[in-house]
Design a protein around this motif. Structure first.
Motif, PDB file in Angstrom:
ATOM      1  N   VAL A 133      11.427  24.351  29.168  1.00 52.68           N
ATOM      2  CA  VAL A 133      11.730  23.426  29.440  1.00 52.68           C
ATOM      3  C   VAL A 133      11.508  22.148  28.794  1.00 52.68           C
ATOM      4  N   GLN A 134      12.252  21.380  28.647  1.00 55.04           N
ATOM      5  CA  GLN A 134      12.130  20.484  26.669  1.00 55.04           C
ATOM      6  C   GLN A 134      10.546  19.564  27.552  1.00 55.04           C
ATOM      7  N   ILE A 135       9.985  19.170  26.275  1.00 59.43           N
ATOM      8  CA  ILE A 135       9.458  17.772  26.282  1.00 59.43           C
ATOM      9  C   ILE A 135       9.742  16.988  24.639  1.00 59.43           C
ATOM     10  N   PHE A 163      11.149  19.093  21.626  1.00 60.01           N
ATOM     11  CA  PHE A 163      11.455  20.613  21.587  1.00 60.01           C
ATOM     12  C   PHE A 163      11.330  21.052  22.908  1.00 60.01           C
ATOM     13  N   SER A 164      11.311  22.677  23.020  1.00 61.55           N
ATOM     14  CA  SER A 164      11.572  23.335  24.127  1.00 61.55           C
ATOM     15  C   SER A 164       9.882  24.018  24.207  1.00 61.55           C
ATOM     16  N   VAL A 165       9.859  24.860  25.335  1.00 59.97           N
ATOM     17  CA  VAL A 165       8.505  25.124  25.510  1.00 59.97           C
ATOM     18  C   VAL A 165       9.102  26.299  27.301  1.00 59.97           C
ATOM     19  N   THR A 166       8.265  27.703  26.931  1.00 55.92           N
ATOM     20  CA  THR A 166       8.944  28.011  28.509  1.00 55.92           C
ATOM     21  C   THR A 166       8.119  28.185  29.652  1.00 55.92           C
ATOM     22  N   MET A 167       8.333  28.303  31.027  1.00 56.25           N
ATOM     23  CA  MET A 167       6.717  27.281  31.365  1.00 56.25           C
ATOM     24  C   MET A 167       7.995  28.536  32.813  1.00 56.25           C
TER      25      MET A 167
END
Lengths: 448, 34
Positions: free
Chosen positions: B14-16, B23-27
């Motif tokens: 998921v892009q933030i 940046f991106s995180v895994t959700m």
């Protein structure tokens, strides 16, 4: 009826906090959007919401990530990320609000996330904080608000269509009405033959009070309509040639088949929710057996001589009960007017030379529901069905619920089935932009 | 049905987008999350 100030926006948040009450889960209401995926909406879900704690100009809209810390119906208590266990700035929102988005929405739509000013200096590296905090957590689906409204559009009944609806001035007869408006699946109907422009009736589109064009003649129900309409129905029913604005049978929920294929007989006694006083369960009689498993029921002791207060119930209705239901469940049974001494069914059956409707004729299915005493709902005042009010479930007897309107005396309570489309989760009115009547507040005697 | 798409969840990047950059995180997100 409960009359309140319509159009007022009732704020559930502080009320839920002060009353410490819980609310019935959205998944318990099969007639509302997102009920079938609500179990996924749990505390700890993350969302992107407008950041209202800013030191920049108010014309700049920035967002921040918040955690759902409590869910009450559609209402959610949110805490901005970074506040940790500090609940001082928690705020209420609605999970179906246009302002509540999935994490990732800001990046997709070019909006900026910025931390609230109260905690801006708490972390020197917000990127690192967010990566740690967000990884492995859950967010809501995108366009949640739009999907909820789209779900409602899936219904077949549309504005402008004609249907048959119970005559609110004479409940033993049906009348022809046109759908003027639909709000969240609730129909605003105008009686077609009315001289008054605003002679309207409200009900849900799955309500047992409405039927397709030609229904009254199909089942043999009394109908107040023009001869022209009655004549036109005959060809519609027999030839299945409906007009473009006619509500047709496929647009209505199918009724269940009665158990055992057995039938009620005229004169049989039973217990029934009084359709004109929904807080009472009364002694009742089958006055007429219609086609397709419909019955006309009269309340003993209060029946009008012309039968104008007989009420139509399907044989599988959850609002009719076998003799003895109230006693078994320790509920008050309202005896016929004028009864002296305690009411005894055996004596009454002897005295009236009648028989009790056999227990096996009644639908005994109790669905798994999730309603518990003390839980809050938004409930239609069925005596004034344009009003939806703040209410509490106070009793649960199998599938039968007693609904109390907050701030009102108990004689305004309503018995209602757990699958009734006239009860909604907390926050439903807000989503549908329907007015909600708050609890009645008692005014202190005013002394100037 | 409409809500079928929001009943299935999977791990997604998921892009933030913050003031400090993207940046991106895994959700865990629903299947139709782009």
């Amino acid at each position: 009826s409960l009359r309140g100030e319509t159009g007022r926006v009732f704020d559930w948040g502080p009320y839920l906090m002060t009353s410490q009450a819980s609310a019935v889960s959205v998944s318990c209401f099969k007639h509302v959007p997102m009920h079938d995926c609500w179990e996924q909406m749990v505390e700890g879900v993350l969302v992107e919401v407008p950041n209202t704690d800013l030191d920049i100009g108010k014309d700049v809209k920035v967002y921040w990530i918040a955690t759902v810390v409590k869910i009450c119906g559609y209402k959610i208590l949110l805490r901005y990320e970074g506040f940790g266990s500090d609940s001082s700035k928690d705020f209420w929102s609605n999970l179906l609000s246009e302002d509540v988005h999935n994490v990732g929405w800001c990046a997709t739509y070019g909006r900026i996330l910025a931390p609230p000013k109260s905690i801006k200096d708490k972390h020197s590296d917000w990127k690192e904080f967010l990566i740690k905090r967000l990884t492995g957590t859950r967010t809501i689906p995108p366009h949640f608000h739009a999907k909820a409204l789209e779900w409602l559009d899936g219904h077949k009944l549309k504005s402008g269509m004609q249907l048959e609806v119970v005559n609110k001035m004479c409940v033993s007869a049906m009348r022809l009405a046109v759908i003027k408006d639909i709000i969240g699946g609730r129909l605003r109907l105008n009686y077609l033959d009315s001289k008054e422009e605003n002679d309207e009736f409200w009900c849900h589109m799955t309500s047992p009070l409405i039927h397709p064009v030609g229904w009254s003649q199909t089942v043999g129900h009394k109908l107040h309509a023009s001869q022209e309409y009655i004549n036109s129905c005959l060809s519609k029913i027999t030839m299945q040639k409906y007009g473009t604005i006619d509500a047709t049978p496929d647009m209505f929920p199918k009724c269940k088949d009665p158990p055992h294929g057995l039938t009620f007989q005229v004169g049989m006694k039973l217990e029934a929710i009084d359709p004109l006083n929904l807080s009472a369960i009364c002694i009742a009689t089958v006055m007429k057996v219609l086609r397709n498993n419909y019955l006309m029921i009269g309340i003993d002791g209060s029946m009008a001589e012309n039968g104008s207060d007989w009420f139509c119930y399907h044989t599988t209705s959850p609002c009719i009960f076998p003799v003895g239901f109230c006693k078994i469940n320790n509920l008050e049974l309202t005896p016929p007017r004028g009864t002296k001494g305690p009411f005894k069914w055996l004596d009454y059956l002897k005295q009236t030379r009648s028989v009790a409707a056999p227990v096996k004729l009644f639908d005994k299915d109790i669905p798994k529901h999730g309603f518990r005493p003390g839980m809050k709902v938004e409930a239609v005042d069925l005596m004034e069905p344009r009003l939806i009010c703040v209410a509490t479930v106070t009793k649960v007897i199998g599938r039968l619920l007693r609904i109390h309107f907050d701030g009102w005396e108990n004689n305004y309570d309503q018995w209602i089935d757990c699958q009734s489309p006239d009860i909604y989760p907390v926050g439903w009115c807000e989503v549908m932009k329907h007015s909600l009547e708050g609890p009645r507040t008692r005014l202190e005697t005013y002394q100037p | 049905g409409l809500s079928d798409s929001v009943k299935k969840w999977e791990q997604k990047q998921v892009q933030i987008k913050t003031l400090e950059g993207e940046f991106s995180v895994t959700m865990w997100a629903s299947e139709d999350q782009s």
